[in-house]
Scaffold this active site. Structure first.
Site, PDB file in Angstrom:
ATOM      1  N   ASP A 233       0.753  -1.072  -0.081  1.00 18.51           N
ATOM      2  CA  ASP A 233       0.189  -0.012  -0.084  1.00 18.51           C
ATOM      3  C   ASP A 233       0.752   1.326   0.042  1.00 18.51           C
ATOM      4  O   ASP A 233       0.166   2.526   0.098  1.00 18.51           O
ATOM      5  CB  ASP A 233      -0.957  -0.068   1.093  1.00 18.51           C
ATOM      6  CG  ASP A 233      -2.215  -0.429   0.914  1.00 18.51           C
ATOM      7  OD1 ASP A 233      -2.526  -0.793  -0.419  1.00 18.51           O
ATOM      8  OD2 ASP A 233      -2.988  -1.171   1.938  1.00 18.51           O
ATOM      9  N   LYS A 236      -0.474   4.457  -1.262  1.00 15.15           N
ATOM     10  CA  LYS A 236      -1.523   5.397  -0.689  1.00 15.15           C
ATOM     11  C   LYS A 236      -0.871   6.736  -0.328  1.00 15.15           C
ATOM     12  O   LYS A 236      -1.589   7.519   0.011  1.00 15.15           O
ATOM     13  CB  LYS A 236      -2.088   4.599   0.574  1.00 15.15           C
ATOM     14  CG  LYS A 236      -2.968   3.515   0.215  1.00 15.15           C
ATOM     15  CD  LYS A 236      -3.599   3.006   1.531  1.00 15.15           C
ATOM     16  CE  LYS A 236      -4.945   1.866   1.298  1.00 15.15           C
ATOM     17  NZ  LYS A 236      -4.870   1.163   2.525  1.00 15.15           N
TER      18      LYS A 236
HETATM   19  P1  C2E Z   1     -10.649  -1.976  -0.989  1.00 14.58           P
HETATM   20  O1  C2E Z   1     -12.462  -2.069  -0.686  1.00 14.58           O
HETATM   21  O2  C2E Z   1     -10.346  -2.127  -2.517  1.00 14.58           O
HETATM   22  O3  C2E Z   1     -10.249  -0.666  -0.255  1.00 14.58           O
HETATM   23  C1  C2E Z   1      -8.901  -0.479  -0.718  1.00 14.58           C
HETATM   24  C2  C2E Z   1      -8.800   0.899   0.232  1.00 14.58           C
HETATM   25  O4  C2E Z   1      -9.558   1.789   0.129  1.00 14.58           O
HETATM   26  C3  C2E Z   1      -9.080   0.472   1.887  1.00 14.58           C
HETATM   27  O5  C2E Z   1      -7.803  -0.145   2.440  1.00 14.58           O
HETATM   28  C4  C2E Z   1      -9.061   1.761   2.372  1.00 14.58           C
HETATM   29  O6  C2E Z   1      -7.953   2.497   2.414  1.00 14.58           O
HETATM   30  C5  C2E Z   1      -9.792   2.568   1.117  1.00 14.58           C
HETATM   31  N1  C2E Z   1     -11.316   2.480   1.485  1.00 14.58           N
HETATM   32  C6  C2E Z   1     -12.212   1.290   1.301  1.00 14.58           C
HETATM   33  N2  C2E Z   1     -13.561   1.779   1.516  1.00 14.58           N
HETATM   34  C7  C2E Z   1     -13.454   2.780   2.256  1.00 14.58           C
HETATM   35  C8  C2E Z   1     -14.541   3.566   3.026  1.00 14.58           C
HETATM   36  O7  C2E Z   1     -15.486   3.231   3.045  1.00 14.58           O
HETATM   37  N3  C2E Z   1     -13.830   4.795   3.676  1.00 14.58           N
HETATM   38  C9  C2E Z   1     -12.602   5.096   3.554  1.00 14.58           C
HETATM   39  N4  C2E Z   1     -12.183   6.303   4.204  1.00 14.58           N
HETATM   40  N5  C2E Z   1     -11.852   4.182   2.741  1.00 14.58           N
HETATM   41  C10 C2E Z   1     -12.188   3.399   2.317  1.00 14.58           C
HETATM   42  P2  C2E Z   1      -7.932  -1.117   3.664  1.00 14.58           P
HETATM   43  O8  C2E Z   1      -8.727  -0.392   4.706  1.00 14.58           O
HETATM   44  O9  C2E Z   1      -6.423  -1.709   3.969  1.00 14.58           O
HETATM   45  O10 C2E Z   1      -8.725  -2.379   3.150  1.00 14.58           O
HETATM   46  C11 C2E Z   1      -8.022  -3.358   2.225  1.00 14.58           C
HETATM   47  C12 C2E Z   1      -9.217  -4.153   1.651  1.00 14.58           C
HETATM   48  O11 C2E Z   1      -9.897  -4.873   2.766  1.00 14.58           O
HETATM   49  C13 C2E Z   1     -10.241  -3.746   1.018  1.00 14.58           C
HETATM   50  O12 C2E Z   1      -9.915  -3.381  -0.233  1.00 14.58           O
HETATM   51  C14 C2E Z   1     -11.356  -4.477   1.305  1.00 14.58           C
HETATM   52  O13 C2E Z   1     -11.267  -5.513   0.288  1.00 14.58           O
HETATM   53  C15 C2E Z   1     -11.129  -5.256   2.625  1.00 14.58           C
HETATM   54  N6  C2E Z   1     -11.959  -4.490   3.727  1.00 14.58           N
HETATM   55  C16 C2E Z   1     -11.619  -3.585   4.506  1.00 14.58           C
HETATM   56  N7  C2E Z   1     -12.651  -3.192   5.226  1.00 14.58           N
HETATM   57  C17 C2E Z   1     -13.740  -3.896   4.983  1.00 14.58           C
HETATM   58  C18 C2E Z   1     -15.296  -4.133   5.355  1.00 14.58           C
HETATM   59  O14 C2E Z   1     -15.614  -3.509   6.136  1.00 14.58           O
HETATM   60  N8  C2E Z   1     -15.750  -4.999   4.634  1.00 14.58           N
HETATM   61  C19 C2E Z   1     -15.510  -5.661   3.598  1.00 14.58           C
HETATM   62  N9  C2E Z   1     -16.353  -6.613   3.109  1.00 14.58           N
HETATM   63  N10 C2E Z   1     -14.199  -5.743   3.283  1.00 14.58           N
HETATM   64  C20 C2E Z   1     -13.365  -4.740   3.629  1.00 14.58           C
HETATM   65 FE    FE Z   2      -3.659  -2.751   2.495  1.00 10.60          FE
HETATM   66 FE    FE Z   3      -4.302  -1.765  -1.073  1.00  8.58          FE
END
Ligand code: C2E
Ligand code: FE
Ligand code: FE
Ligand code: SIN
Ligand code: SIN
Length: 383
Positions: A233, A236
């Site tokens: 990451d 980012k």
């Molecule tokens: P992703 O959904 O492709 O999201 C990539 C990154 O985008 C996240 O990295 C985060 O920095 C940002 N992001 C995604 N959704 C939001 C949001 O609603 N608000 C904000 N402020 N930022 C957002 P991160 O946090 O390291 O998460 C990595 C991956 O983990 C995500 O990729 C997703 O596949 C999974 N993930 C994280 N949290 C959740 C969740 O609550 N539910 C589900 N189903 N998957 C999650």
């Molecule tokens: Fe990550």
């Molecule tokens: Fe990532």
């Protein structure tokens, strides 16, 4: 070339292949072939590296890579290997003309070597600027193969291999330091804590080790997956704070920008590789693939490319599972941490659509080790 000139170039350097950009395991295999021309009884070369922080020794690479290795993906506290510790303390190589002397009651490592039929070993400690970094093993299937003259020549090969190892380790360390510096210069660290980085690395290694036999993942590849997963990451740092730290859900426009981070990670890594002239070291592609493809999904719905199934490199599929699991179980600006059970259930649900089923199973099979990792690398801040 004229005939006369050609006469000057009749000899091909025996070790010319070492000039090429090859993974260390390929170079080691090639050197092994060359050594065997003169010393046919040397049946295996192997390198194990010492990690001072944890006082453990881990297998790194060996010339029989791909074949049935006695000790692939093996890690042992050096304290549990008194004969190896003695080598380190005396700072001298150890010659065992017949491993049968260890037949009774030595530790796992020696037993595994002996179980594969190896009868003799010459073990050199490796040093970088005086600091012990690991061992090089020359194993033979025959007892009593090493004479004093042979050993003098083998020592030279040993030092050549040692330099190759040092070169590789230095390249990796430089790369890690440069990327780390890029990270520290931003606010990024405020969100991704050191313990998140450590956990992601350990989860990825856990999965890689579990899959190693069926996917033919070498110890060297496992080590690189371990080292490079946490950098996925780094891109980012190019995402504006108002998006990165948004307390709520991202809208479409914001998520579109967020989705550029894997390519940014890849660009940063490529820039560092170029600036430090490291583009040639063995496993750079593991690092690039983890950066660029950790958000690809098995069903093709991921980004940036929409790759499907095994079009996605295995190292990327592995770090995706490590990343999602840690994201779910950690606090984010946009979400509370989930319990492990909730996160395991989510991994199950995502298997075959977003995540690779084998990688998910590898995690779920090792819940005890996951707990250990979580306990060892807790988040510093009270949450
Ligand atoms: P992703 O959904 O492709 O999201 C990539 C990154 O985008 C996240 O990295 C985060 O920095 C940002 N992001 C995604 N959704 C939001 C949001 O609603 N608000 C904000 N402020 N930022 C957002 P991160 O946090 O390291 O998460 C990595 C991956 O983990 C995500 O990729 C997703 O596949 C999974 N993930 C994280 N949290 C959740 C969740 O609550 N539910 C589900 N189903 N998957 C999650
Ligand atoms: Fe990550
Ligand atoms: Fe990532
Ligand atoms: C290996 O099999 O890769 C480990 C090297 C050794 O400790 O003999
Ligand atoms: C040992 O004593 O554990 C090392 C045996 C070997 O790999 O040569």
């Amino acid at each position: 070339m004229s005939q006369k000139e050609e006469d000057l170039f009749t000899h091909q350097d025996t070790l010319a292949q070492l000039h090429e950009s090859l993974p260390l395991s390929d170079k080691l295999r090639f050197l092994h072939q060359t050594i065997r021309d003169d010393f046919s009884f040397i049946d295996r070369l192997a390198i194990a590296l010492f990690d001072e922080a944890t006082d453990t020794l881990k297998t790194y690479t060996h010339s029989t890579e791909g074949d049935d290795s006695p000790i692939a993906a093996y890690e042992t506290p050096l304290g549990a290997a008194p004969s190896l510790r003695a080598i380190m303390q005396h700072r001298r190589p150890r010659l065992v003309q017949d491993l049968n002397i260890f037949a009774k009651g030595t530790h796992e490592h020696t037993k595994r070597v002996a179980a594969k039929g190896y009868r003799a070993s010459y073990t050199m400690p490796l040093y970088q600027s005086g600091t012990f970094i690991g061992f090089l093993f020359f194993n033979s299937l025959q007892p009593h193969p090493f004479g004093p003259k042979t050993l003098r020549q083998i020592d030279i090969y040993g030092h050549l291999i040692s330099l190759m190892v040092i070169n590789e380790l230095t390249a990796i360390r430089t790369l890690m330091a440069a990327v780390q510096a890029a990270r520290n210069m931003t606010h990024y660290r405020d969100i991704e804590t050191g313990s998140h980085i450590d956990r992601t690395a350990h989860y990825a290694r856990l999965i890689a080790r579990e899959l190693a036999p069926s996917y033919n993942i070498s110890d060297e590849q496992i080590e690189h997956i371990f080292l490079f997963s946490p950098l996925h990451d780094v891109g980012k740092i190019g995402i504006p704070d108002n998006i990165l730290r948004k307390p709520g859900k991202l809208n479409d426009e914001e998520f579109k920008i967020m989705k550029t981070h894997p390519e940014k990670s890849r660009e940063i890594i490529d820039a560092v590789l170029k600036d430090f002239s490291l583009g040639t070291f063995g496993h750079v592609n593991i690092m690039r693939n983890i950066a660029e493809f950790h958000h690809e999904a098995i069903d093709g719905s991921g980004y940036p490319r929409g790759l499907k199934g095994d079009e996605i490199p295995i190292e990327s599929r592995i770090s995706a599972v490590a990343d999602v699991f840690d994201a779910l179980t950690s606090r984010r600006a946009y979400k509370a941490p989930w319990s492990n059970d909730e996160a395991f259930a989510m991994l199950q649900r995502l298997a075959d659509t977003k995540l690779d089923r084998d990688c998910v199973d590898a995690m779920l099979k090792n819940t005890d080790k996951i707990l250990e990792i979580q306990q060892r690398f807790r988040d510093e801040e009270a949450i």
